[in-house]
Design an enzyme around this catalytic site. Structure first.
Site, short mmCIF file in Angstrom:
data_model
loop_
_atom_site.label_atom_id
_atom_site.label_comp_id
_atom_site.label_asym_id
_atom_site.label_seq_id
_atom_site.Cartn_x
_atom_site.Cartn_y
_atom_site.Cartn_z
N TYR A 1 0.85 -1.19 0.00
CA TYR A 1 0.00 0.00 0.00
C TYR A 1 0.89 1.24 0.00
O TYR A 1 1.50 1.59 1.00
CB TYR A 1 -0.92 0.02 1.22
N HIS B 1 0.02 -11.94 1.50
CA HIS B 1 -1.00 -11.14 0.83
C HIS B 1 -1.62 -11.88 -0.36
O HIS B 1 -2.84 -11.87 -0.56
CB HIS B 1 -0.37 -9.83 0.37
N SER C 1 -13.32 -5.57 1.85
CA SER C 1 -14.34 -5.02 0.93
C SER C 1 -15.75 -5.46 1.30
O SER C 1 -16.54 -5.85 0.43
CB SER C 1 -14.03 -5.39 -0.52
N LEU D 1 -18.14 -3.68 2.04
CA LEU D 1 -19.09 -2.71 1.47
C LEU D 1 -19.04 -2.71 -0.06
O LEU D 1 -19.45 -1.74 -0.69
CB LEU D 1 -18.77 -1.31 2.00
N GLY D 2 -18.56 -3.80 -0.64
CA GLY D 2 -18.53 -3.87 -2.09
C GLY D 2 -17.68 -2.77 -2.71
O GLY D 2 -18.04 -2.19 -3.72
N GLY E 1 -17.21 0.12 -1.62
CA GLY E 1 -17.87 1.41 -1.48
C GLY E 1 -19.23 1.48 -2.13
O GLY E 1 -20.02 2.38 -1.84
N PHE E 2 -19.54 0.50 -2.98
CA PHE E 2 -20.81 0.54 -3.72
C PHE E 2 -22.01 0.46 -2.80
O PHE E 2 -23.01 1.16 -3.00
CB PHE E 2 -20.83 -0.61 -4.72
N GLY F 1 -24.10 3.54 -3.55
CA GLY F 1 -24.59 3.19 -4.87
C GLY F 1 -23.75 3.73 -6.00
O GLY F 1 -22.63 4.22 -5.79
#
Length: 350
Positions: free
Chosen positions: A62, A133, A212, A214-215, A217-218, A222
């Site tokens: 990162y 990783h 992830s 939250l997909g 961020g999706f 949305g």
């Protein structure tokens, strides 16, 4: 026992205890657009810790490397003792093009080099949870685990984890040294790991860390979140966010948003609550760069779902309704993580 309202869970069966929700720190430094200014990033990290989110997830790739340096600065002045620190090795970057991930390495010399470099950047004597990783498919997993076992014996790491590893890789690794946690993408629209990987982890007493959740961020806002993505945000290229797939996925989000409204929570909280309800051995690690979003994510711990509501959510995200894969087919994931048998390595070195 809870810290500031955030309950604690046992992650795996080796003794590691973490906050029931962690913080994925990647987006503060890499892959999701420009890095967050250092002072603001440290303020967010301190807010998370003071709020009871003590399980912090980073990696040497990162930045590369800058996220670990950032955490090292944030953990000074007494904060180190308050957290469970996880970092990762194996992904390398292309020299001169640090935004591009290069080869995956798991040879023993590299494992040791990467660990010692992470310790220096983080400014710590010991890493609580050290993940591979991605899996180097050229090196038998037994060889990689043998070096990680030595690092545990030397006190440089406490617990060992794997990320994006297949069930067979996990089983082979665990036979050499106990695996404490497996990190995998697990959310309402990424559930393929439930077929084989998660049952294997549960059989072996290995904790689950959901990235992830939250997909990417999706599920938080949305399709409109795509309009806010900055230059260099790799999510722009993910299959699920392409023009041919977005309309179908938008329908899923709209139905989730309607259900969230009835539950008097946000769609993101609903998606996170679903992960929390999948078991006491699961710790989701949503990332964010904003304190208000962090507070919202913590609120998901208070959202209660009935079995009927869980089933309703899962029906909204049935695999045939989700459009697009989570990664491009060439990306290294658990599906292509098997390594050669140990006998091949012995033969080559004879």
């Amino acid at each position: 026992m809870a810290t500031n309202g955030v309950r604690r869970i046992k992650l795996g069966s080796q003794g590691l205890e973490v906050s029931a929700q962690g913080l994925g720190c990647m987006g503060l430094s890499a892959f999701y657009g420009p890095p967050k200014p250092e002072s603001e990033a440290i303020a967010l990290l301190h807010h998370a810790i003071n709020s009871g989110i003590t399980f912090l997830d980073t990696s040497d790739i990162y930045g590369p490397e800058t996220n670990e340096i950032l955490l090292g600065k944030a953990l000074k002045n007494g904060f180190r003792e308050k957290v469970e620190l996880a970092t990762k090795f194996a992904a390398t970057y292309v020299e001169g093009k640090k935004e591009i991930v290069g080869e995956i390495r798991g040879d023993p010399e590299y494992v040791r080099f990467a660990c010692e470099a992470s310790l220096t950047r983080l400014g710590v004597n010991c890493i609580d949870l050290y993940y591979q990783h991605r899996i180097d498919t050229r090196v038998p997993i037994e060889i990689i685990m043998g070096e990680l076992k030595k690092l545990v014996e030397e006190g440089k790491i406490k617990y060992v984890g794997l990320s994006e590893a297949s069930a067979s890789t996990i089983r082979r690794a665990h036979s050499i040294h106990p695996i404490t946690a497996v990190q995998l993408e697990w959310s309402l629209w990424s559930r393929d790991v439930e077929e084989d990987v998660i049952p294997t982890c549960r059989e072996l007493g290995i904790g689950l860390v959901a990235y992830s959740p939250l997909g990417r961020g999706f599920f938080a806002s949305g399709p409109k979140f795509l309009e806010t993505l900055g230059q260099g945000d790799f999510r722009k290229d993910l299959p699920r966010f392409q023009d041919e797939n977005l309309p179908g996925n938008k329908v899923i989000y709209e139905k989730m948003a309607a259900m969230a409204e009835k539950k008097q929570c946000t769609p993101g909280q609903l998606a996170l609550a679903w992960v929390h309800h999948r078991g006491d051995d699961v710790c989701p690690i949503p990332g964010t760069t904003k304190i208000e979003n962090l507070d919202q994510n913590i609120g998901a711990l208070s959202v209660k779902l009935t079995p009927e509501e869980m089933a309703e959510l899962e029906a909204l995200c049935r695999p045939e309704l989700v459009k697009g894969e989570r990664y491009h087919p060439s990306a290294p994931t658990y599906k292509n993580s098997d390594t050669p048998p140990l006998s091949s390595w012995k033969a080559a070195s004879a």
